[in-house]
Design a protein around this motif. Structure first.
Motif, PDB file in Angstrom:
ATOM      1  N   CYS A  25      -5.200  35.861   4.966  1.00 34.82           N
ATOM      2  CA  CYS A  25      -4.827  35.349   6.296  1.00 34.82           C
ATOM      3  C   CYS A  25      -4.336  36.457   7.221  1.00 34.82           C
ATOM      4  N   GLY A  26      -4.817  36.423   8.454  1.00 35.73           N
ATOM      5  CA  GLY A  26      -4.379  37.394   9.457  1.00 35.73           C
ATOM      6  C   GLY A  26      -2.893  37.320   9.733  1.00 35.73           C
ATOM      7  N   GLY A  27      -2.312  36.151   9.590  1.00 37.04           N
ATOM      8  CA  GLY A  27      -0.863  36.018   9.764  1.00 37.04           C
ATOM      9  C   GLY A  27      -0.128  36.891   8.764  1.00 37.04           C
ATOM     10  N   HIS A  28      -0.645  36.965   7.556  1.00 36.14           N
ATOM     11  CA  HIS A  28      -0.039  37.849   6.558  1.00 36.14           C
ATOM     12  C   HIS A  28      -0.196  39.314   6.956  1.00 36.14           C
ATOM     13  N   THR A  29      -1.377  39.647   7.441  1.00 34.74           N
ATOM     14  CA  THR A  29      -1.595  41.024   7.891  1.00 34.74           C
ATOM     15  C   THR A  29      -0.548  41.403   8.941  1.00 34.74           C
ATOM     16  N   HIS A  30      -0.359  40.502   9.870  1.00 40.91           N
ATOM     17  CA  HIS A  30       0.610  40.721  10.940  1.00 40.91           C
ATOM     18  C   HIS A  30       2.010  40.945  10.367  1.00 40.91           C
ATOM     19  N   THR A  31       2.403  40.072   9.447  1.00 37.73           N
ATOM     20  CA  THR A  31       3.735  40.199   8.839  1.00 37.73           C
ATOM     21  C   THR A  31       3.885  41.537   8.116  1.00 37.73           C
ATOM     22  N   ILE A  32       2.861  41.898   7.388  1.00 38.13           N
ATOM     23  CA  ILE A  32       2.919  43.135   6.597  1.00 38.13           C
ATOM     24  C   ILE A  32       3.198  44.333   7.498  1.00 38.13           C
ATOM     25  N   TYR A  33       2.463  44.413   8.606  1.00 38.37           N
ATOM     26  CA  TYR A  33       2.653  45.560   9.480  1.00 38.37           C
ATOM     27  C   TYR A  33       3.902  45.439  10.317  1.00 38.37           C
ATOM     28  N   LYS A  34       4.181  44.237  10.766  1.00 36.93           N
ATOM     29  CA  LYS A  34       5.317  44.060  11.661  1.00 36.93           C
ATOM     30  C   LYS A  34       6.621  44.445  10.975  1.00 36.93           C
ATOM     31  N   HIS A  35       6.728  44.119   9.697  1.00 39.25           N
ATOM     32  CA  HIS A  35       7.984  44.387   8.995  1.00 39.25           C
ATOM     33  C   HIS A  35       7.929  45.668   8.191  1.00 39.25           C
ATOM     34  N   PRO A  45      -8.951  34.006  12.839  1.00 40.15           N
ATOM     35  CA  PRO A  45     -10.045  33.255  13.466  1.00 40.15           C
ATOM     36  C   PRO A  45     -10.621  33.981  14.672  1.00 40.15           C
ATOM     37  N   VAL A  46      -9.786  34.734  15.370  1.00 43.62           N
ATOM     38  CA  VAL A  46     -10.269  35.478  16.527  1.00 43.62           C
ATOM     39  C   VAL A  46     -11.225  36.579  16.074  1.00 43.62           C
ATOM     40  N   CYS A  47     -10.924  37.136  14.878  1.00 42.75           N
ATOM     41  CA  CYS A  47     -11.713  38.278  14.412  1.00 42.75           C
ATOM     42  C   CYS A  47     -13.101  37.875  13.951  1.00 42.75           C
ATOM     43  N   VAL A  48     -13.270  36.626  13.544  1.00 42.18           N
ATOM     44  CA  VAL A  48     -14.563  36.258  12.968  1.00 42.18           C
ATOM     45  C   VAL A  48     -15.466  35.553  13.970  1.00 42.18           C
ATOM     46  N   MET A 101      -8.108  35.612  24.960  1.00 43.18           N
ATOM     47  CA  MET A 101      -8.377  36.119  26.309  1.00 43.18           C
ATOM     48  C   MET A 101      -9.104  37.471  26.331  1.00 43.18           C
ATOM     49  N   ARG A 102      -8.794  38.341  25.373  1.00 45.08           N
ATOM     50  CA  ARG A 102      -9.392  39.676  25.429  1.00 45.08           C
ATOM     51  C   ARG A 102     -10.567  39.863  24.478  1.00 45.08           C
ATOM     52  N   VAL A 103     -10.980  38.802  23.788  1.00 47.62           N
ATOM     53  CA  VAL A 103     -12.042  38.950  22.791  1.00 47.62           C
ATOM     54  C   VAL A 103     -13.375  39.225  23.486  1.00 47.62           C
ATOM     55  N   PRO A 104     -14.020  40.339  23.160  1.00 47.00           N
ATOM     56  CA  PRO A 104     -15.244  40.676  23.878  1.00 47.00           C
ATOM     57  C   PRO A 104     -16.456  39.914  23.374  1.00 47.00           C
ATOM     58  N   GLY A 105     -17.200  39.333  24.288  1.00 45.70           N
ATOM     59  CA  GLY A 105     -18.524  38.818  23.969  1.00 45.70           C
ATOM     60  C   GLY A 105     -19.531  39.889  24.355  1.00 45.70           C
ATOM     61  N   GLY A 106     -20.782  39.491  24.473  1.00 45.70           N
ATOM     62  CA  GLY A 106     -21.791  40.465  24.884  1.00 45.70           C
ATOM     63  C   GLY A 106     -21.627  40.856  26.347  1.00 45.70           C
ATOM     64  N   VAL A 120      -8.528  43.037  18.352  1.00 48.26           N
ATOM     65  CA  VAL A 120      -8.026  42.249  19.483  1.00 48.26           C
ATOM     66  C   VAL A 120      -6.732  41.523  19.137  1.00 48.26           C
ATOM     67  N   SER A 121      -6.846  40.548  18.283  1.00 53.03           N
ATOM     68  CA  SER A 121      -5.669  39.759  17.936  1.00 53.03           C
ATOM     69  C   SER A 121      -4.692  40.632  17.176  1.00 53.03           C
ATOM     70  N   SER A 122      -3.399  40.375  17.367  1.00 58.05           N
ATOM     71  CA  SER A 122      -2.433  41.173  16.617  1.00 58.05           C
ATOM     72  C   SER A 122      -2.490  40.799  15.142  1.00 58.05           C
ATOM     73  N   GLU A 123      -3.288  39.777  14.796  1.00 58.09           N
ATOM     74  CA  GLU A 123      -3.513  39.462  13.391  1.00 58.09           C
ATOM     75  C   GLU A 123      -4.738  40.175  12.833  1.00 58.09           C
ATOM     76  N   GLY A 124      -5.499  40.794  13.723  1.00 58.91           N
ATOM     77  CA  GLY A 124      -6.653  41.544  13.253  1.00 58.91           C
ATOM     78  C   GLY A 124      -6.176  42.779  12.521  1.00 58.91           C
TER      79      GLY A 124
END
Ligand code: SF4
Ligand code: SF4
Ligand SMILES: [Mg+2]
Ligand SMILES: [Mg+2]
Ligand SMILES: [Mg+2]
Ligand SMILES: [Mg+2]
Ligand SMILES: [Mg+2]
Ligand SMILES: [Mg+2]
Ligand SMILES: [Mg+2]
Ligand SMILES: [Mg+2]
Ligand SMILES: [Mg+2]
Ligand SMILES: [Mg+2]
Lengths: 384, 351, 90, 351, 384, 90
Positions: free
Chosen positions: A36-46, A65-68, A95-100, A349-353
């Motif tokens: 889960c990206g939420g875990h990734t976020h926690t790992i780096y944040k702390h 979900p933003v990353c996929v 908001m910042r997720v790039p499409g084509g 993009v997402s801080s969970e990425g």
């Protein structure tokens, strides 16, 4: 108990870190994927990795979900947002997720009416307040978020709202994990399971991972001690020769999940035959579409969509990062062409990425970090 | 890898977007890129280059500070203040951060057709009160009215002239290893108050903007430690994290923060948790960050705490030599992470 | 995205059975508790809030169990620490 | 009857409207009422009171001028200029009108989400060019971005600091009977150019804005007649008529204009005829009005005419004792009429 | 010839002024009404009265369309402007005219979409460009302007525009003049006839004034020499004992008017049984409404109107001013409560209104003016 | 309101028989000449423009007649003025 600070305690972490170090078999390394990206976020944040011995290696999975979300779907969403009279609503993460052809933020700057919401219910509020506009909710997220979308659609149907629809991009965690497990280049010793997805689906759906793939999985909470504890539980299973699904996050996750949430999803949505995951390609039965009974709320039917598949940029290695094959900084464009400001891949993009989390919070060898952090605080110095 | 990234981070900024987005106004990376790639590029001159809170000028035998800010906050009225006192305090504070005594302000109003005269009076009344509290006079002004739909009620641009009465050398470029980093009080209250006042998220909490004039507390700090204050910055758009990144980058030092030492009121923490924000990036309008000689940190802290606007002051970190250009945070959990510049977040307009 | 915040339910709202107010560090927000209709929520209960919905009722007992597990694991470390401190003072 | 009207005209202004209308920004009576009833009322202080183009301040041994203006012109680009050079020249001119040498400018940008970066560059480039031409430096600035639909592309507020190097006493209150009134060139070109550029009226004519920095020509005028220049005013919003009414009112004199002497290019006359406007009320951005000692009027005119920006200068009237407070026009037809302050006309935004 | 400057020549004016003075019979005063507000504007703008002997007195008539519009019609127009989706278009002159509940400018500030246009054709352009909005043209004016409105409606019908309508307030000069002639408190020696109205209706319609009321009338142009010439022509008729309709403005006014213009009005509009003129009350057959054939373009039928008659403010003496009974400055509120900034009566709004013209351009005894104007120009002084 | 401006017709526009361009002191505007369809307007003709429409074709002959009338009236005055000037110089 606030269920937060208690699980961020440094003394407890240090004690646990000592046990984790002891639990590693000398000479062996361990690679665990936090799905889960939420875990990734926690790992780096702390700065959680500072508590891990060098033998334990965490790799970041596909659970953001933003990353996929594939670029073509972003383009479709922007296409909808550009139709006359449309108000597109979206979580800030998108908001910042790039499409084509640029992101929501770019489309907004170019004139589309795109609004950030905190909840799909806020989108409904906007629909009620703007009866002459067509309000679309950009639904993204794993099973954690899908019930909220489903409940919102049920509410809209109950109220007879005719100007609200959902552009449904909900994805499912099990097929994604299975795709990871089936990829030939992967070497994992176990999984840290997604806590909030599991609050909905429960722990039982992971059993095949232990049973069929021989990998232990611990469903974990999102505070740093939860993750450390889960690492310890995984190491313990491995040490004891067990291979099970365990629930570290029982305070939130019932073993059988949330019945009401699952049935709301079941009523409002149906399984897609397949769906593209950025970097992972098409995965069968991996996503949700709106059910026929709720076709009136389905933006895919309300609007004509281009539906063009957009190939990921050549330089993008998100797929490898999502599978845990590459660490973020091993991607050729990490931190140079691809930064949070100018993301090439969605992991930036997402801080969970994984890439964004590492770029924003990490970007250092653990040794350098520790050296810098060893400086005493000036107060201590000047008062000493 | 790190070197490569640092090279990229330091190279000449380029705007890739064809259009201005909200990120360009959020105070983070996109804002910096815009300023450097467009404004600095066009207006390049030695006074503008340091990009401090204001410019220092010489006029006869007198050194002056000169600064400007436009205020576009929405909503115009919010718990703890309104656009009027914000516009006065913000410019007073930028002058104070230059070590100047704020003296004269100008005020340019852009009013939207249809704006209530009663609201305008409320705003000018609070500007007058703020000016009196800050001991400045609003000496010149301008008013424009634009068509309905071409503004958001009222925008105000204030500029300020201050006198630098005791020569101090303050600059974000003067931090050195061993210095202490102090914030003057609990952070993020202004930004949090604005987010709640917009009522977009349905969140309620007893949070008031911290808007306040900082010239008094700064005067006392400079009087107490005339030669040991290296840098002063009010932590507005982009918050404390952004200010400290400027210090780290300009001084080519590392700033190491200690998470538990950072004063944040629980309600602000709560709002940040609900919205997934980090209080380090949330704006203050009455708090500043100062870098002082480490050996005088205690004295600086005592001086600040004896002033009503500095009761909650705290030493939050130290300056280290390496890794130069970065801000690190020792987390309460015992780990360490980077605190980078904000990547333009589409947050509501806060100032 | 999967951000979930523990909050204390402080009030159920009369206008709709699915509506309640939660408190997070003194901050209040209305949320929808329709997904926990089985739980007979009452003020004082803690829930996990995700995008405006309560997703799960939080069990203090289970939370305590994790903390107890950690205390158990931490005991040797705490003993060691005490020893260290004692030797320092000496 | 006349006395009664004059009493009313001089009494404390009161705003009757509940909402701001475009008239409040048009530079005429409604603007004055707003400034006096709201801004002066709230900010009252001795420096602000004279309501001249800028405030005069003292800093050490140096006298300074300080001024501000917000620019909201629509369209942003027009024949002869754009909002960028307007924003620099306008503030340079207000400083020049105070008898100061313009030195430092600040620039606050309010940008609308979606604004083209290329247009912003065009604007900053022309600001840079205008600043160079005016020998000033843009030393500090600010940028805000507002949501699409909350601005009109780009608004700019510039403030300026100038040095008063030779002590002159210039004021709209210093005109006396026998003085001459001079305009520095043909009037109304900026306002006419803007109206045509908006293309609302389907009118085409080869009219370019007169925007220009006036510090050079003013310096030469003051050097030539150090003690005979009474007042300087750039004839911006509200035009020459408004400026002269300010002179008549502040100095308690009559200003008598001679219609045939007023320089107006035929195309400007044509536009005014088609739209039913009077060129005396149409804005200039590179013309000023000066009141000089009548005996030195010829010398003043020669000085102005020898400068490229003053080739079309003309003596357009005289100052008389009575009827105090009014501007009269001797028409080409041989009659006489009052030239009153503009009653807020909903003209397009011109600056 | 530019047909402008030639008629503003001061030398010609002085010569003519001498002839006018000679034409006055000693001991007798002459009162002429200039019917048209355009004449009033010219008189004050050029300081024309400085060329008239004290024996000749000009009074200002009802020919300012803005001045005669009753408050209730302004309120109706604002009511239309406030309807959702409406764009109201108007000549600039109307923007500040007060109804019972404020002016267009106030309504605009309060949110109505009201736009200034130079021509009714510009309103049509706005309608074409905004097919989803209802564009209304606020039609005011005497016969001068009515043909333009009529031609615009014909054009709209031809194009099949369905979102354009006209709020028709066109009024007619002859009934207004007749109302003046019939008012008991009036003493006039002759009329300066409206030149531009006459370009449409011709000179023939005025013949009853000479024939039935015994007052001479000279149709006059709008340059100051035109008006001075007309005064001379009136004095000459009186001196010679004639009483006729003469045409001073033959360069523009054909004796029989403009056939096409009259027929356009006839096709698109019909006579109202009566219409209120501010200050003059209801006058029979004095105004135009849209004809039934063009009902689709008639804002009075497209929208529901309150149609409430609003009494003029008590202090307002516009009626007396419009009839020439009072000079503007004789009104009790002139220049005090009623100013162009804060008009109580409509004569204070348009620069063609007698009160506004006098307030803006006059406001002085002729003697004071002349004294002030006698000061030489400084250039003359310093060069002398 | 009844503002009418003399302008010189400089061009008839091909896209519509009712459209033409007039020039007023070097300023050009498109106007509608439908009300003068009887007049066979051509470049060089002068018309009176009112709210975007040509209302009337202007007759130079009639204009000249007024100026001639004024010259006739002015003759005694001009003579007088000349006499005055002569006496002044003397
Ligand atoms: S650095 Fe960018 S392109 Fe590379 S994996 Fe990360 S997000 Fe994808
Ligand atoms: S002064 Fe005002 S109220 Fe009196 S007549 Fe004139 S416009 Fe009417
Ligand atoms: Mg600052
Ligand atoms: Mg500033
Ligand atoms: Mg600031
Ligand atoms: Mg100004
Ligand atoms: Mg600010
Ligand atoms: Mg000025
Ligand atoms: Mg100014
Ligand atoms: Mg100015
Ligand atoms: Mg700023
Ligand atoms: Mg200006």
């Amino acid at each position: 108990m606030r269920f937060v600070d208690e699980f961020r305690d440094a003394d407890r972490a240090r004690a646990l870190a000592a046990r984790i170090a002891e639990s590693c078999r000398p000479g062996r390394t361990y690679t665990f994927m936090e799905v889960c990206g939420g875990h990734t976020h926690t790992i780096y944040k702390h700065g959680l990795e500072d508590h891990l011995p060098p033998e334990v290696n965490l790799v970041h999975g596909p659970g953001c979900p933003v990353c996929v979300i594939p670029m073509g779907r972003v383009d479709d969403a922007i296409h909808i947002a550009r139709q006359p009279g449309v108000i597109m609503t979206s979580f800030g993460d998108m908001m910042r997720v790039p499409g084509g052809t640029g992101s929501f933020l770019d489309a907004k700057a170019a004139g589309a009416d795109i609004r950030m919401v905190y909840s799909p219910l806020d989108a409904l509020k906007i629909a009620r307040a703007n009866p002459d506009r067509k309000v679309v909710f950009m639904a993204i997220g794993f099973e954690t978020t899908a019930p909220s979308t489903a409940m919102t659609v049920l509410r809209a149907a109950e109220e007879g709202l005719s100007n609200f629809s959902v552009f449904c991009n909900h994805v499912m965690i099990i097929p994604a994990v299975k795709a990871i497990l089936d990829s030939p280049d992967l070497r994992l010793d176990g999984f840290i399971g997604p806590g909030h997805v599991s609050a909905v689906i429960g722990c039982q759906p992971y059993e095949f991972i232990a049973r069929d793939y021989g990998k232990p999985l611990v469903v974990a909470g999102f505070e740093p001690l939860d993750i450390l504890t889960s690492v310890h539980m995984l190491l313990t299973q491995l040490a004891e020769g067990r291979c099970e699904v365990e629930n570290q996050y029982a305070r939130v996750v019932p073993w059988h999940g949330n019945r009401i949430a699952l049935s709301a999803i079941g009523r409002v949505m149906r399984l897609r035959p397949h769906f593209e995951f950025r970097g992972l390609g098409f995965i069968a039965h991996s996503a949700l579409a709106m059910a026929d009974e709720y076709a009136a709320f389905d933006a895919e039917r309300v609007f004509d969509l281009p539906g063009v598949r957009v190939a990921d940029p050549k330089s993008c290695q998100c797929g490898e990062v999502l599978k845990g094959v590459l660490k973020p900084w091993e991607c050729k464009v990490f931190g140079t062409a691809c930064t949070p400001e100018t993301p090439i891949g969605t992991c930036m993009v997402s801080s969970e990425g994984a890439c964004a989390a590492y770029y924003n919070f990490g970007r250092f060898s653990r040794d350098q970090m520790r050296a810098a952090a060893r400086e005493p605080l000036a107060e201590e110095a000047s008062r000493a | 890898m790190l070197d490569r990234i640092e090279r990229i981070r330091r190279r000449k900024p380029v705007i890739r977007e064809e259009r201005i987005t909200l990120a360009h106004g959020a105070g983070g990376k996109a804002t910096h890129t815009l300023i450097e790639a467009v404004f600095l590029e066009a207006f390049r001159n030695p006074l503008l280059a340091p990009l401090d809170d204001g410019a220092l000028l010489r006029a006869g035998d007198q050194q002056l500070a000169f600064t400007t800010d436009s205020y576009v906050v929405s909503p115009l009225f919010f718990p703890g203040g309104d656009i009027g006192d914000l516009a006065v305090n913000g410019t007073v504070n930028d002058l104070a951060m230059c070590g100047a005594r704020p003296v004269h302000l100008s005020a340019g109003f852009i009013l939207e057709e249809g704006f209530a005269v009663a609201d305008l009076r409320r705003i000018t009344d609070s500007m007058a009160a703020a000016a009196e509290a800050a001991e400045v006079a609003i000496v010149t002004g301008d008013t424009k009215v634009v068509q309905r739909g071409k503004a958001d009620g009222c925008y105000i641009t204030t500029s300020g002239v201050g006198l630098v009465e005791q020569p101090v050398t303050l600059s974000a470029a003067r931090a050195r290893p061993g210095d202490a980093v102090i914030v003057s009080g609990p952070i993020g209250e202004h930004g949090a108050a604005i987010m709640l006042a917009r009522d977009d998220f349905g969140i309620e909490a007893p949070i008031r903007s911290d808007t306040a004039p900082l010239h008094g507390i700064v005067r006392e700090l400079l009087a107490a430690l005339p030669s040991h204050v290296r840098a002063l910055r009010d932590a507005t758009r982009g918050g404390v994290a952004t200010v400290l990144n400027e210090v780290a980058r300009s001084s080519e030092v590392a700033v190491v923060l200690q998470e538990e030492q950072i004063p944040v009121r629980p309600e602000v923490t709560g709002v940040c948790e609900l919205l997934g924000l980090d209080p380090l990036y949330v704006a203050c309008e009455g708090r500043f960050v100062t870098v002082v000689d480490g050996e005088h940190a205690g004295q600086a802290l005592d001086t600040l705490r004896s002033h009503p606007l500095g009761e909650g002051a705290a030493i939050v970190g130290t300056v280290a030599a390496a890794p130069a250009g970065l801000v690190l945070l020792r987390t309460a959990f015992g780990g360490t992470r980077v605190v980078d510049v904000l990547v333009g977040d589409p947050l509501p307009r806060i100032c | 995205m999967c951000l979930g915040i523990p909050g204390e339910l402080v009030e159920r709202l009369p206008e709709h059975e699915d509506l309640a107010v939660v408190d997070v560090s003194g901050v209040r927000r209305r949320i929808n508790i329709g997904l926990l209709a089985d739980e007979r929520l009452a003020p004082g209960d803690w829930v996990l809030v995700h995008v405006g919905f309560a997703l799960s009722k939080i069990s203090e007992k289970e939370a305590q169990a994790v903390l107890d597990y950690l205390r158990g694991l931490g005991q040797p470390y705490a003993d060691e620490l005490d020893a260290l401190r004692a030797s320092d003072i000496a």
